[in-house]
Scaffold this active site. Structure first.
Site, mmCIF file in Angstrom:
data_model
loop_
_atom_site.group_PDB
_atom_site.id
_atom_site.type_symbol
_atom_site.label_atom_id
_atom_site.label_comp_id
_atom_site.label_asym_id
_atom_site.label_seq_id
_atom_site.Cartn_x
_atom_site.Cartn_y
_atom_site.Cartn_z
ATOM 1 C CE1 TYR A 56 -4.043 -1.758 -0.400
ATOM 2 C CE2 TYR A 56 -3.021 -3.289 1.141
ATOM 3 C CZ TYR A 56 -4.001 -2.995 0.208
ATOM 4 O OH TYR A 56 -4.940 -3.949 -0.129
ATOM 5 C CD GLN A 91 -17.523 -0.993 -5.626
ATOM 6 O OE1 GLN A 91 -17.363 -2.204 -5.495
ATOM 7 N NE2 GLN A 91 -17.997 -0.485 -6.743
ATOM 8 C CG ASN A 92 -12.724 3.850 -7.164
ATOM 9 O OD1 ASN A 92 -12.930 2.641 -7.283
ATOM 10 N ND2 ASN A 92 -13.047 4.724 -8.089
ATOM 11 C CG HIS A 109 -14.353 -1.143 -0.914
ATOM 12 N ND1 HIS A 109 -14.318 -1.683 -2.181
ATOM 13 C CD2 HIS A 109 -15.432 -1.705 -0.313
ATOM 14 C CE1 HIS A 109 -15.326 -2.523 -2.351
ATOM 15 N NE2 HIS A 109 -16.022 -2.548 -1.232
ATOM 16 C CB CYS A 117 -4.675 2.549 15.944
ATOM 17 S SG CYS A 117 -4.057 1.614 17.355
ATOM 18 C CB CYS A 136 -1.172 4.281 17.934
ATOM 19 S SG CYS A 136 -2.762 5.133 18.034
ATOM 20 C CB THR A 177 -18.346 -0.888 -10.058
ATOM 21 O OG1 THR A 177 -18.182 -2.060 -9.261
ATOM 22 C CG2 THR A 177 -19.806 -0.537 -10.137
ATOM 23 C CB SER A 178 -16.565 -5.728 -12.438
ATOM 24 O OG SER A 178 -16.183 -5.908 -11.087
ATOM 25 C CG LEU A 203 -14.684 0.713 -20.794
ATOM 26 C CD1 LEU A 203 -13.303 0.060 -20.807
ATOM 27 C CD2 LEU A 203 -14.774 1.753 -21.912
HETATM 28 P P1 OAD Z 1 -13.158 -3.992 -11.290
HETATM 29 O O1 OAD Z 1 -11.756 -4.009 -11.771
HETATM 30 O O2 OAD Z 1 -13.733 -5.264 -10.815
HETATM 31 O O3 OAD Z 1 -14.111 -3.433 -12.443
HETATM 32 C C1 OAD Z 1 -13.824 -2.266 -13.157
HETATM 33 C C2 OAD Z 1 -14.976 -1.998 -14.117
HETATM 34 O O4 OAD Z 1 -14.734 -0.751 -14.744
HETATM 35 C C3 OAD Z 1 -15.139 -3.034 -15.227
HETATM 36 O O5 OAD Z 1 -16.498 -3.418 -15.300
HETATM 37 C C4 OAD Z 1 -14.714 -2.282 -16.495
HETATM 38 O O6 OAD Z 1 -15.431 -2.704 -17.642
HETATM 39 C C5 OAD Z 1 -15.055 -0.856 -16.121
HETATM 40 N N1 OAD Z 1 -14.244 0.165 -16.809
HETATM 41 C C6 OAD Z 1 -12.917 0.140 -17.087
HETATM 42 N N2 OAD Z 1 -12.532 1.278 -17.672
HETATM 43 C C7 OAD Z 1 -13.642 2.057 -17.786
HETATM 44 C C8 OAD Z 1 -13.906 3.352 -18.325
HETATM 45 N N3 OAD Z 1 -12.953 4.094 -18.858
HETATM 46 N N4 OAD Z 1 -15.176 3.826 -18.253
HETATM 47 C C9 OAD Z 1 -16.173 3.076 -17.724
HETATM 48 N N5 OAD Z 1 -15.992 1.850 -17.207
HETATM 49 C C10 OAD Z 1 -14.738 1.341 -17.234
HETATM 50 O O7 OAD Z 1 -13.241 -2.854 -10.167
HETATM 51 P P2 OAD Z 1 -14.369 -2.605 -9.032
HETATM 52 O O8 OAD Z 1 -15.707 -3.007 -9.536
HETATM 53 O O9 OAD Z 1 -14.201 -1.222 -8.556
HETATM 54 O O10 OAD Z 1 -11.632 -3.586 -3.281
HETATM 55 O O11 OAD Z 1 -13.889 -3.610 -7.917
HETATM 56 C C11 OAD Z 1 -14.540 -3.643 -6.664
HETATM 57 C C12 OAD Z 1 -13.548 -3.882 -5.555
HETATM 58 O O12 OAD Z 1 -12.755 -5.044 -5.867
HETATM 59 C C13 OAD Z 1 -12.506 -2.787 -5.394
HETATM 60 O O13 OAD Z 1 -12.984 -1.705 -4.616
HETATM 61 C C14 OAD Z 1 -11.370 -3.478 -4.706
HETATM 62 C C15 OAD Z 1 -11.406 -4.836 -5.385
HETATM 63 O O14 OAD Z 1 -11.062 -5.921 -4.582
HETATM 64 C C16 OAD Z 1 -10.759 -2.981 -2.429
HETATM 65 O O15 OAD Z 1 -9.763 -2.388 -2.770
HETATM 66 C C17 OAD Z 1 -11.119 -3.104 -0.982
#
Ligand code: OAD
Length: 238
Positions: A56, A91-92, A109, A117, A136, A177-178, A203
């Site tokens: 990180y 979630q970012n 997230h 801590c 801490c 988000t996927s 996308l």
């Molecule tokens: P993913 O990597 O699972 O999904 C990203 C999504 O963004 C996919 O559906 C892509 O098609 C879409 N995408 C990519 N580029 C794009 C663009 N330019 N415009 C629009 N869409 C686009 O990511 P998350 O769904 O955010 O957890 O994943 C959820 C969680 O899984 C994250 O928060 C993370 C991970 O484990 C933690 O870090 C705690």
């Protein structure tokens, strides 16, 4: 319907892709290069906290340099020029929503610029490295900091606020988000249950595609600002 009063935007890694940040599950995504078990689970952190801190700390160096893109900036425009209360559930762990001037942002997230801590709950805000040597300032114990990132196996942050937002919104927008990570992938269902219109920006169609009323396919940095423009224009002409 265009006269929305309460808008909720759920964002995922795809909204930051056009800022040059890797998503998790796309080709060349973060989880193709790192094992989730090692860097994003309670067990992985317990086994090797130094390794997880290093991961990180490196990510932090990359995220601090990133700039918001037109999709993040369009949220600010929506918040300033459209007469609805608009909240962002993200979630970012990057801070691009804040860098773009977005208000009302809930990092469910966690966020990269914080450590927590594990003894007293103190939140340390820092862009510096966090290590197992750190003390801490609140409870004076050494080695108790964990990145304030919600690992698999932990509870999400701000869930009371999120629940209230989902029950009361009239427009729910999901961007980049996927839809495979629980419980964020169920938010659309809750919003829909409480009669919100639902729109997905991605996308490509996602696994919970069928839960949305509308799909806007394409890069969010192009499609979302256009959508905001239309929403504002239609509202002004009413
Ligand atoms: P993913 O990597 O699972 O999904 C990203 C999504 O963004 C996919 O559906 C892509 O098609 C879409 N995408 C990519 N580029 C794009 C663009 N330019 N415009 C629009 N869409 C686009 O990511 P998350 O769904 O955010 O957890 O994943 C959820 C969680 O899984 C994250 O928060 C993370 C991970 O484990 C933690 O870090 C705690």
């Amino acid at each position: 319907m265009t006269d929305y009063k309460r808008i909720v935007i759920l964002s995922g890694a795809g909204i930051s892709a056009e800022s040059g940040l890797a998503t998790f599950r796309d080709e060349d995504g973060m989880w193709n290069h790192h094992r989730v078990e090692d860097v994003a689970t309670v067990e992985g952190f317990a086994k090797n906290p130094e390794y997880v801190h290093d991961f990180y700390n490196e990510l932090k160096k990359e995220l601090i340099k990133a700039n918001p893109n037109p999709a993040h900036l369009a949220i600010t425009r929506l918040q300033q020029q459209y007469p609805a209360q608009t909240a962002v559930i993200t979630q970012n762990v990057d801070t691009l929503h804040e860098k773009a001037g977005n208000q009302n942002v809930f990092h469910i997230h966690g966020q990269i610029d914080q450590a927590v801590c594990t003894n007293c709950g103190h939140i340390l805000s820092t862009w510096d490295d966090v290590t197992t040597e750190d003390i801490c300032p609140q409870c004076s114990l050494t080695g108790t900091f964990k990145p304030n990132i919600v690992f698999f196996g932990e509870s999400l942050l701000y869930m009371n606020e999120v629940d209230e937002l989902l029950r009361s919104c009239d427009l729910f927008i999901s961007i980049g988000t996927s839809g495979v990570v629980f419980p964020a992938n169920t938010f659309v269902r809750t919003a829909k249950y409480y009669h919100a219109d639902t729109i997905e920006f991605n996308l490509k169609p996602t696994v919970n595609n069928y839960e949305f009323d509308r799909h806007i396919i394409g890069p969010a940095g192009e499609t979302f600002p256009r959508f905001v423009e239309e929403l504002i224009n239609v509202n002004e002409s009413i």
